[in-house]
Design a protein around this motif. Structure first.
Motif, mmCIF file in Angstrom:
data_model
loop_
_atom_site.group_PDB
_atom_site.id
_atom_site.type_symbol
_atom_site.label_atom_id
_atom_site.label_comp_id
_atom_site.label_asym_id
_atom_site.label_seq_id
_atom_site.Cartn_x
_atom_site.Cartn_y
_atom_site.Cartn_z
ATOM 1 N N ASN A 111 5.924 -10.650 14.549
ATOM 2 C CA ASN A 111 5.486 -11.511 13.446
ATOM 3 C C ASN A 111 5.694 -10.893 12.075
ATOM 4 N N THR A 112 6.706 -10.033 11.938
ATOM 5 C CA THR A 112 6.994 -9.428 10.641
ATOM 6 C C THR A 112 7.682 -10.442 9.733
ATOM 7 N N GLU A 113 7.216 -10.496 8.472
ATOM 8 C CA GLU A 113 7.857 -11.358 7.479
ATOM 9 C C GLU A 113 8.851 -10.528 6.675
ATOM 10 N N GLY A 114 10.024 -11.084 6.438
ATOM 11 C CA GLY A 114 11.019 -10.375 5.655
ATOM 12 C C GLY A 114 11.726 -9.295 6.452
ATOM 13 N N ASN A 115 12.359 -8.383 5.727
ATOM 14 C CA ASN A 115 13.107 -7.287 6.337
ATOM 15 C C ASN A 115 12.753 -5.971 5.634
ATOM 16 N N PRO A 116 11.576 -5.431 5.923
ATOM 17 C CA PRO A 116 11.156 -4.191 5.255
ATOM 18 C C PRO A 116 12.025 -3.010 5.653
ATOM 19 N N LEU A 117 12.287 -2.143 4.681
ATOM 20 C CA LEU A 117 13.059 -0.925 4.917
ATOM 21 C C LEU A 117 12.236 0.257 4.438
ATOM 22 N N PHE A 118 11.674 1.008 5.344
ATOM 23 C CA PHE A 118 10.801 2.157 5.091
ATOM 24 C C PHE A 118 9.441 1.737 4.516
ATOM 25 N N ILE A 119 9.427 0.816 3.586
ATOM 26 C CA ILE A 119 8.178 0.384 2.960
ATOM 27 C C ILE A 119 7.860 -1.028 3.438
ATOM 28 N N ASN A 120 6.675 -1.179 4.018
ATOM 29 C CA ASN A 120 6.224 -2.514 4.404
ATOM 30 C C ASN A 120 4.887 -2.814 3.746
ATOM 31 N N LYS A 121 4.285 -3.933 4.107
ATOM 32 C CA LYS A 121 3.041 -4.354 3.454
ATOM 33 C C LYS A 121 1.901 -3.375 3.700
ATOM 34 N N ASN A 122 1.905 -2.715 4.840
ATOM 35 C CA ASN A 122 0.843 -1.737 5.105
ATOM 36 C C ASN A 122 0.912 -0.573 4.127
ATOM 37 N N VAL A 123 2.115 -0.108 3.833
ATOM 38 C CA VAL A 123 2.277 1.001 2.880
ATOM 39 C C VAL A 123 1.830 0.567 1.493
ATOM 40 N N ILE A 124 2.240 -0.622 1.076
ATOM 41 C CA ILE A 124 1.886 -1.110 -0.262
ATOM 42 C C ILE A 124 0.378 -1.263 -0.394
ATOM 43 N N GLU A 125 -0.259 -1.834 0.627
ATOM 44 C CA GLU A 125 -1.706 -2.028 0.563
ATOM 45 C C GLU A 125 -2.438 -0.693 0.614
ATOM 46 N N ALA A 126 -1.922 0.265 1.386
ATOM 47 C CA ALA A 126 -2.542 1.594 1.429
ATOM 48 C C ALA A 126 -2.444 2.282 0.076
ATOM 49 N N LEU A 127 -1.289 2.177 -0.583
ATOM 50 C CA LEU A 127 -1.140 2.769 -1.924
ATOM 51 C C LEU A 127 -2.066 2.098 -2.923
ATOM 52 N N ALA A 128 -2.216 0.787 -2.811
ATOM 53 C CA ALA A 128 -3.128 0.077 -3.708
ATOM 54 C C ALA A 128 -4.566 0.548 -3.501
ATOM 55 N N LEU A 129 -4.957 0.760 -2.248
ATOM 56 C CA LEU A 129 -6.317 1.234 -1.959
ATOM 57 C C LEU A 129 -6.544 2.644 -2.491
ATOM 58 N N LEU A 130 -5.543 3.501 -2.334
ATOM 59 C CA LEU A 130 -5.686 4.864 -2.857
ATOM 60 C C LEU A 130 -5.741 4.861 -4.379
ATOM 61 N N ALA A 131 -4.997 3.939 -5.020
ATOM 62 C CA ALA A 131 -5.090 3.807 -6.476
ATOM 63 C C ALA A 131 -6.491 3.348 -6.876
ATOM 64 N N LEU A 132 -7.054 2.414 -6.146
ATOM 65 C CA LEU A 132 -8.418 1.949 -6.429
ATOM 66 C C LEU A 132 -9.440 3.063 -6.246
ATOM 67 N N ALA A 133 -9.179 3.951 -5.284
ATOM 68 C CA ALA A 133 -10.116 5.055 -5.053
ATOM 69 C C ALA A 133 -10.183 6.007 -6.237
ATOM 70 N N CYS A 134 -9.213 5.943 -7.139
ATOM 71 C CA CYS A 134 -9.198 6.821 -8.312
ATOM 72 C C CYS A 134 -10.060 6.283 -9.455
ATOM 73 N N TYR A 135 -10.590 5.074 -9.298
ATOM 74 C CA TYR A 135 -11.383 4.460 -10.360
ATOM 75 C C TYR A 135 -12.760 4.076 -9.839
ATOM 76 N N PRO A 136 -13.765 4.135 -10.713
ATOM 77 C CA PRO A 136 -15.131 3.781 -10.294
ATOM 78 C C PRO A 136 -15.353 2.276 -10.330
ATOM 79 N N THR A 137 -14.543 1.513 -9.619
ATOM 80 C CA THR A 137 -14.655 0.061 -9.693
ATOM 81 C C THR A 137 -15.969 -0.447 -9.120
ATOM 82 N N GLY A 138 -16.583 0.321 -8.234
ATOM 83 C CA GLY A 138 -17.865 -0.083 -7.676
ATOM 84 C C GLY A 138 -18.972 -0.064 -8.698
ATOM 85 N N ARG A 139 -18.815 0.721 -9.761
ATOM 86 C CA ARG A 139 -19.820 0.736 -10.833
ATOM 87 C C ARG A 139 -19.497 -0.306 -11.901
ATOM 88 N N TRP A 140 -18.228 -0.722 -11.964
ATOM 89 C CA TRP A 140 -17.899 -1.798 -12.901
ATOM 90 C C TRP A 140 -18.434 -3.128 -12.387
#
Length: 437
Positions: free
Chosen positions: A389-418
């Motif tokens: 059920n993969t959408e598109g044709n990912p090469l090395f980078i897929n949606k899991n990698v992008i979402e993981a990077l987004a989560l790690l970027a969020l971990a760098c900010y105190p968004t829970g206090r905002w």
């Protein structure tokens, strides 16, 4: 969201409240677009995790229906070629371990040599794992032999009574139709002879059944010996069983050694195909990639099929020993199935923490770790087949990698206090009361 037991009114109210809270938090931070988009990203990912987990939980509780299949990650990991793929497959079942214990033999004996062995010697060649399962049913086999003997004893009496009754009825009809004393005498003589014959046959059948009843323990031992020998004959190549194997069309009759040879052939073809493709760093044609994926899947399927067929044969022989599985027994969950239960609740908890802004940084890191593990099971490498059920044709980078990077970027900010419960929960641990813009 019709697949979840959540009223749409509650869903829309939650969305509206979230949107209002997002606007208020942005306004509090001087209408910073950075704050707005980081908070929106966190809530969106939290929403994704939460409702994915809720859907999986709902599918488990609903069970199998025409429109629902309970959640299981086994199909995903079954074809996973990545570093974690093989390890994850073993959490659901370990076909190679099953084959090693139940199909592979410790000594090499030719088919001709094996056939020259006595049944007792053949039974001793049965793999220890299987032999122990049959030995555990010895009492069942003896009880089965006893029940069979008792049934034959009862059937012998019933058959005799039926034959005597039939002879008496025939005599009555003949006597009624007789016109002379000689005919009546002949009818009585024939009736007596038929009854005597029925009694003699009944006595003979009861005597044989009684002997079986008296020796039912020995018969039970012989049954166990017979099933051990039957399984050993398949394992050592003396007898064949129906089989269907990949790359060979039609129904076949194959022995266990032939199945193992086919399995090794498919594995070798998969290794050779991977080696040929690796020479081009994985950048082969679509046909090359398809061939590699086909042989890799063929090896996985052949391994699973052989383990399944071996267990099916064992269960079939167990029935000959009087084994009856309990239809009401709850099957024990495998490690993989327990992991599935943990996974769906993990998604709900982590997603809810992201949406509520509770322990946000920890939730971000845990969610990212989960996505990395998923990626390592099915990497988007060009020499690997795409996950189901993969959408598109990912090469090395897929949606899991992008979402993981987004989560790690969020971990760098105190968004829970905002915007979130971290503003309350973590206040005692914060050095300042204000939140950075």
């Amino acid at each position: 969201m019709s697949h979840l037991p959540i009223p749409l009114s509650v869903l829309y109210a939650g969305l509206a409240g979230t949107l209002i809270a997002l606007v208020v938090a942005t306004a509090t931070n001087k209408w910073s677009l950075r704050v707005f988009f980081l908070l929106a990203l966190r809530i969106a990912i939290g929403w994704h995790f939460t409702f994915e987990g809720l859907h999986k939980i709902h599918s488990i509780h609903t069970g199998v229906t025409d429109t629902n299949r309970p959640f299981s990650s086994e199909p995903y990991f079954k074809v996973a070629p990545g570093p974690l793929g093989a390890q994850m497959r073993k959490q659901f079942s370990d076909p190679e371990a099953e084959i090693a214990k139940k199909v592979r033999v410790s000594e090499s004996i030719s088919r001709a040599e094996f056939l020259r062995l006595s049944p007792e010697e053949q039974a001793k060649k049965c793999p220890e794992e299987v032999r122990n399962q049959f030995d555990a049913l010895e009492s069942n086999a003896k009880q089965l032999a006893k029940s069979e003997a008792e049934r034959e004893l009862k059937d012998a009496t019933t058959a005799e009574e039926k034959a005597v009754k039939g002879a008496t009825e025939a005599e009555g009809k003949a006597t009624k139709a007789a016109k002379t004393d000689a005919e009546r005498t002949a009818a009585k003589t024939a009736g007596d002879a038929a009854r005597a014959k029925a009694k003699a046959e009944g006595d003979k059948a009861r005597e044989a059944a009684q002997k079986k009843l008296e020796s039912h323990e020995k018969t039970g031992d012989e049954l166990v010996l017979a099933v051990k020998a039957a399984y050993a004959r398949w394992v050592y190549g003396a007898d064949a069983r129906p089989a269907q194997v990949k790359f060979i069309s039609g129904d076949l009759q194959l022995t266990a050694p032939q199945r193992l040879d086919h399995l090794e052939w498919v594995r070798k073809e998969a290794r050779d195909a991977e080696e040929r493709q690796s020479l081009g760093l994985g950048n082969g044609t679509g046909t090359d990639s398809k061939r590699v994926a086909e042989f890799r899947m063929g090896a996985i399927t052949a391994e699973a099929d052989l383990a399944r067929d071996a267990n099916a044969f064992i269960d079939e022989l167990k029935k000959d020993l009087g084994f009856k599985p309990d239809p009401n027994a709850t099957p024990e969950l495998s490690v993989g199935q327990r992991m599935d239960r943990f996974t769906m609740w993990f998604l709900v908890v982590v997603g809810s923490c992201l949406m509520a802004g509770l322990l946000t940084r920890l939730a971000c890191v845990m969610a990212a770790g989960f996505l990395v593990m998923t990626y390592l099971a099915h990497p988007a490498f060009p020499w690997y087949p795409l996950p189901p059920n993969t959408e598109g044709n990912p090469l090395f980078i897929n949606k899991n990698v992008i979402e993981a990077l987004a989560l790690l970027a969020l971990a760098c900010y105190p968004t829970g206090r905002w915007l979130g419960l971290d503003a309350i929960v973590l206040r005692p641990f914060c050095k300042c009361n204000g939140c950075p813009a």
